[in-house]
Design an enzyme around this catalytic site. Structure first.
Site, PDB file in Angstrom:
ATOM      1  N   ILE A   1      -5.605  10.413  -1.592  1.00  0.00           N
ATOM      2  CA  ILE A   1      -5.572   9.403  -2.649  1.00  0.00           C
ATOM      3  C   ILE A   1      -6.711   8.395  -2.474  1.00  0.00           C
ATOM      4  O   ILE A   1      -7.435   8.097  -3.421  1.00  0.00           O
ATOM      5  CB  ILE A   1      -4.212   8.640  -2.660  1.00  0.00           C
TER       6      ILE A   1
ATOM      7  N   ASP B   1       1.047   5.472   0.902  1.00  0.00           N
ATOM      8  CA  ASP B   1       1.497   4.223   1.531  1.00  0.00           C
ATOM      9  C   ASP B   1       2.369   4.468   2.771  1.00  0.00           C
ATOM     10  O   ASP B   1       2.755   3.512   3.446  1.00  0.00           O
ATOM     11  CB  ASP B   1       2.265   3.357   0.527  1.00  0.00           C
TER      12      ASP B   1
ATOM     13  N   ARG C   1       1.454  -9.553   3.524  1.00  0.00           N
ATOM     14  CA  ARG C   1       1.276  -9.250   2.097  1.00  0.00           C
ATOM     15  C   ARG C   1       2.414  -8.379   1.590  1.00  0.00           C
ATOM     16  O   ARG C   1       2.741  -8.417   0.407  1.00  0.00           O
ATOM     17  CB  ARG C   1      -0.019  -8.470   1.866  1.00  0.00           C
TER      18      ARG C   1
ATOM     19  N   CYS D   1     -12.473  -2.485  -1.711  1.00  0.00           N
ATOM     20  CA  CYS D   1     -11.314  -2.902  -0.902  1.00  0.00           C
ATOM     21  C   CYS D   1     -11.300  -2.089   0.376  1.00  0.00           C
ATOM     22  O   CYS D   1     -12.003  -1.088   0.492  1.00  0.00           O
ATOM     23  CB  CYS D   1     -10.074  -2.754  -1.765  1.00  0.00           C
TER      24      CYS D   1
ATOM     25  N   LYS E   1       7.666  -4.761  -3.532  1.00  0.00           N
ATOM     26  CA  LYS E   1       6.437  -5.501  -3.830  1.00  0.00           C
ATOM     27  C   LYS E   1       5.722  -4.861  -5.020  1.00  0.00           C
ATOM     28  O   LYS E   1       5.346  -5.543  -5.969  1.00  0.00           O
ATOM     29  CB  LYS E   1       5.516  -5.488  -2.608  1.00  0.00           C
ATOM     30  N   ASN E   2       5.536  -3.547  -4.934  1.00  0.00           N
ATOM     31  CA  ASN E   2       4.696  -2.903  -5.947  1.00  0.00           C
ATOM     32  C   ASN E   2       5.368  -2.766  -7.312  1.00  0.00           C
ATOM     33  O   ASN E   2       4.706  -2.448  -8.301  1.00  0.00           O
ATOM     34  CB  ASN E   2       4.189  -1.546  -5.443  1.00  0.00           C
TER      35      ASN E   2
ATOM     36  N   PRO F   1     -11.937   1.956  -8.331  1.00  0.00           N
ATOM     37  CA  PRO F   1     -12.445   1.516  -9.635  1.00  0.00           C
ATOM     38  C   PRO F   1     -11.301   1.295 -10.625  1.00  0.00           C
ATOM     39  O   PRO F   1     -10.164   1.719 -10.377  1.00  0.00           O
ATOM     40  CB  PRO F   1     -13.322   2.692 -10.087  1.00  0.00           C
ATOM     41  N   ILE F   2     -11.610   0.647 -11.755  1.00  0.00           N
ATOM     42  CA  ILE F   2     -10.577   0.472 -12.802  1.00  0.00           C
ATOM     43  C   ILE F   2     -11.027   1.130 -14.113  1.00  0.00           C
ATOM     44  O   ILE F   2     -10.607   0.739 -15.187  1.00  0.00           O
ATOM     45  CB  ILE F   2     -10.210  -1.022 -13.028  1.00  0.00           C
ATOM     46  N   ASP F   3     -11.909   2.143 -13.973  1.00  0.00           N
ATOM     47  CA  ASP F   3     -12.430   2.814 -15.167  1.00  0.00           C
ATOM     48  C   ASP F   3     -11.321   3.376 -16.064  1.00  0.00           C
ATOM     49  O   ASP F   3     -11.429   3.351 -17.291  1.00  0.00           O
ATOM     50  CB  ASP F   3     -13.405   3.931 -14.762  1.00  0.00           C
ATOM     51  N   GLN F   4     -10.243   3.877 -15.466  1.00  0.00           N
ATOM     52  CA  GLN F   4      -9.169   4.474 -16.276  1.00  0.00           C
ATOM     53  C   GLN F   4      -8.395   3.406 -17.061  1.00  0.00           C
ATOM     54  O   GLN F   4      -7.931   3.655 -18.170  1.00  0.00           O
ATOM     55  CB  GLN F   4      -8.208   5.278 -15.393  1.00  0.00           C
TER      56      GLN F   4
HETATM   57  N1  EPU Z   1      -8.491   5.346  -9.601  1.00  0.00           N
HETATM   58  C1  EPU Z   1      -9.635   5.585 -10.332  1.00  0.00           C
HETATM   59  N2  EPU Z   1      -9.809   4.885 -11.492  1.00  0.00           N
HETATM   60  C2  EPU Z   1      -8.906   3.982 -11.951  1.00  0.00           C
HETATM   61  C3  EPU Z   1      -7.734   3.762 -11.218  1.00  0.00           C
HETATM   62  C4  EPU Z   1      -7.561   4.461 -10.028  1.00  0.00           C
HETATM   63  O1  EPU Z   1     -10.482   6.396  -9.954  1.00  0.00           O
HETATM   64  O2  EPU Z   1      -9.140   3.395 -13.012  1.00  0.00           O
HETATM   65  C5  EPU Z   1      -8.286   6.095  -8.344  1.00  0.00           C
HETATM   66  C6  EPU Z   1      -8.188   5.157  -7.131  1.00  0.00           C
HETATM   67  O3  EPU Z   1      -9.472   4.809  -6.648  1.00  0.00           O
HETATM   68  C7  EPU Z   1      -7.387   5.989  -6.169  1.00  0.00           C
HETATM   69  C8  EPU Z   1      -6.430   6.768  -7.083  1.00  0.00           C
HETATM   70  O4  EPU Z   1      -7.015   6.718  -8.378  1.00  0.00           O
HETATM   71  O5  EPU Z   1      -8.224   6.893  -5.513  1.00  0.00           O
HETATM   72  C9  EPU Z   1      -5.013   6.190  -7.164  1.00  0.00           C
HETATM   73  O6  EPU Z   1      -5.078   4.796  -7.449  1.00  0.00           O
HETATM   74  P1  EPU Z   1      -3.924   4.029  -8.239  1.00  0.00           P
HETATM   75  O7  EPU Z   1      -4.486   3.428  -9.464  1.00  0.00           O
HETATM   76  O8  EPU Z   1      -2.754   4.960  -8.387  1.00  0.00           O
HETATM   77  O9  EPU Z   1      -3.559   2.891  -7.208  1.00  0.00           O
HETATM   78  P2  EPU Z   1      -3.238   1.368  -7.505  1.00  0.00           P
HETATM   79  O10 EPU Z   1      -2.467   1.234  -8.752  1.00  0.00           O
HETATM   80  O11 EPU Z   1      -4.483   0.573  -7.349  1.00  0.00           O
HETATM   81  C10 EPU Z   1      -0.920   1.355  -6.293  1.00  0.00           C
HETATM   82  C11 EPU Z   1      -0.288   0.576  -5.183  1.00  0.00           C
HETATM   83  C12 EPU Z   1      -0.913   0.972  -3.860  1.00  0.00           C
HETATM   84  C13 EPU Z   1      -0.701   2.467  -3.665  1.00  0.00           C
HETATM   85  C14 EPU Z   1      -1.299   3.249  -4.846  1.00  0.00           C
HETATM   86  C15 EPU Z   1      -1.057   4.734  -4.785  1.00  0.00           C
HETATM   87  C16 EPU Z   1       0.327  -1.479  -6.270  1.00  0.00           C
HETATM   88  C17 EPU Z   1       0.107  -2.939  -6.430  1.00  0.00           C
HETATM   89  N3  EPU Z   1      -0.469  -0.842  -5.422  1.00  0.00           N
HETATM   90  O12 EPU Z   1      -2.308   1.015  -6.269  1.00  0.00           O
HETATM   91  O13 EPU Z   1      -0.217   0.255  -2.863  1.00  0.00           O
HETATM   92  O14 EPU Z   1      -1.321   2.890  -2.478  1.00  0.00           O
HETATM   93  O15 EPU Z   1      -0.733   2.756  -6.074  1.00  0.00           O
HETATM   94  O16 EPU Z   1       0.282   5.024  -4.705  1.00  0.00           O
HETATM   95  O17 EPU Z   1       1.221  -0.923  -6.881  1.00  0.00           O
HETATM   96  C18 EPU Z   1       0.107  -0.775  -0.785  1.00  0.00           C
HETATM   97  O18 EPU Z   1       1.196  -1.203  -1.194  1.00  0.00           O
HETATM   98  O19 EPU Z   1      -0.221  -0.826   0.432  1.00  0.00           O
HETATM   99  C19 EPU Z   1      -0.833  -0.170  -1.715  1.00  0.00           C
HETATM  100  C20 EPU Z   1      -2.132  -0.049  -1.468  1.00  0.00           C
END
Ligand code: EPU
Length: 419
Positions: free
Chosen positions: A327, A305, A397, A116, A22-23, A122-125
């Protein structure tokens, strides 16, 4: 709404095949919009999040055709650069269209996802990275509006946190930027390497995906390409835990055990037998697992996960274990549901202490998020008596046909539709 009814206690036995990831599918299908023309993606699981992705791409004007596990995406008909709140709030990964649309059309407007169930996320990065590539970003009315009138330009991006989505997002955008982009402190998850392989198949020049430094030499345009998505390592890990928690003997086909080293070493410490022969992974569960501590970390550390599923196993361990979630700040929603099975768990901050009990007892429970739901299924398989899991749309999902795959392994599990 559907619910699952499980009569626990059966040892799982037999063979199961893992579906496509999925991811990895989500960003790969989204990356198809970077090129004009038709991309054909295979080994795409049939899941609710994939349906949302198809809807998202269609809402942009792309023509999407699905046949079993393949998705054909014609991105030459894209006629809008806006992704609405309705789609982004249903699936956060929708936000990943922002960078590709911006890179291809010079402009995009995408809803902010909001909070969520497992954390603020957040998506700041993502935005910091796109700004470094020269995008102008404005936040207005709950939407991110990004423009790059003269196109994106390669730059150095140093992520403050390891982010899977952020790394994928920047790789996609930088593929079409002018010059070289270097992503530092990049996330190293296998799904990132899979996306990079697809992008390279489209003509991108990406090196180092899967390590913490990724170099992307921007190209003027990308061409559509065919691609087969990697197997789902989290689904595979969930089946390994299902075999372990039921004391079963299961062969898992189509998975890559090397993607799950952190999990499999911990499981072997817990007394689970795991062998890998000719790509078939055989898992034999112990009578009762040993109590083992884990801390979730970015890849190659223990995956967040798999935290909930591992906790379900520790609920029946011989001794006490400590599980730390590093995480996401709110990823213990399953704890209060596992307690309904008779599990002995206490939470302090980001750590849960689980004192193993000899037996869990089936109970009515409620799914709260995807992986939490999987942990309830595992607990139900091991518990004495009947478990009824409500709100299983969370499970749909991310797990393709979970009840039929488990039933084929001998589990007494069925889906019931409620009016
Ligand atoms: N984060 C920030 N700022 C950002 C982006 C992330 O602070 O701009 C923080 C997040 O809040 C979190 C950490 O960084 O605390 C890691 O987040 P990440 O961006 O790595 O997660 P993601 O890309 O949103 C993906 C998977 C998740 C999985 C995480 C971690 C997908 C679609 N989702 O999420 O999958 O838990 O990586 O490995 O790829 C799931 O499948 O159940 C699931 C939640």
């Amino acid at each position: 709404m559907d619910k699952l009814i499980i009569n626990g206690g059966n040892r799982l036995k037999g063979e199961v095949t893992v579906s496509g990831s999925k991811n990895a599918s989500l960003p790969i299908c989204i990356a198809a919009i970077l090129a004009e023309g038709i991309s054909s993606i295979t080994n795409v699981p049939r899941l609710r999040d994939i349906n949302t992705t198809a809807k998202l791409l269609q809402s942009l004007g792309a023509v999407v055709e699905r046949h079993e596990n393949s998705m054909r995406i014609d991105a030459s008909t894209i006629n809008t650069v806006e992704a609405t709140y309705d789609l982004v709030k249903t699936m956060r990964a929708s936000v990943l269209v922002l960078g590709p649309l911006l890179a291809r059309f010079g402009r995009s407007r995408v809803s902010l996802p909001g909070g969520c169930a497992i954390g603020a996320r957040p998506i700041d990065q993502h935005l910091k990275g796109l700004k470094a590539l020269g995008a102008e970003i404005r936040l207005e009315h709950g939407y991110v509006e990004a423009t790059a009138k003269k196109g994106l330009k390669g730059a150095r991006v140093n992520f403050d946190v390891s982010t899977v989505g952020g790394t994928e997002h920047l790789m996609m955008a930088a593929a079409l930027a002018k010059g070289v982009t270097v992503l530092e402190n990049a996330a190293r998850e296998p799904e990132i390497a899979d996306l990079a392989e697809y992008l390279n198949r489209m003509g991108a020049r990406i090196e180092g995906a899967g390590t913490d430094t990724i170099r992307i030499h921007g190209v003027a345009e990308l061409s559509p390409a065919g691609y087969e998505v990697m197997p789902d390592r989290i689904e595979a890990g969930t089946f390994i835990c299902a075999a372990a928690i039921t004391g079963g003997d299961v062969k898992i086909k189509g998975m890559k055990l090397e993607h799950l080293d952190a999990l499999s070493f911990k499981l072997m410490d817990a007394g689970v037998e795991i062998t890998n022969r000719n790509g078939v992974v055989r898992v034999k569960g112990p009578k009762r697992p040993n109590a083992i501590n884990i801390k979730t970390r970015p890849y190659p550390g223990f995956p967040t996960d798999m935290q909930a599923q591992f906790m379900a196993l520790m609920c029946i361990a011989d001794g006490a274990s400590v599980i730390s979630e590093n995480i996401f700040e709110n990823r213990f929603m399953h704890v209060s549901e596992l307690q309904r099975f008779g599990a002995d768990i206490t939470i302090e901050g980001n750590s849960a202490t689980i004192k193993g009990v000899k037996k869990l007892s089936g109970a009515p429970v409620m799914a709260t998020d995807l992986r939490a739901s999987a942990s309830l299924v595992l607990a139900g398989l091991a518990a004495e008596g009947t478990t009824e899991i409500q709100r299983i749309y969370h499970l749909d999902r991310g797990y393709e046909q979970i009840e039929s795959k488990l039933a084929a392994l001998g589990a007494d599990i069925k889906r019931v539709s409620e009016l």
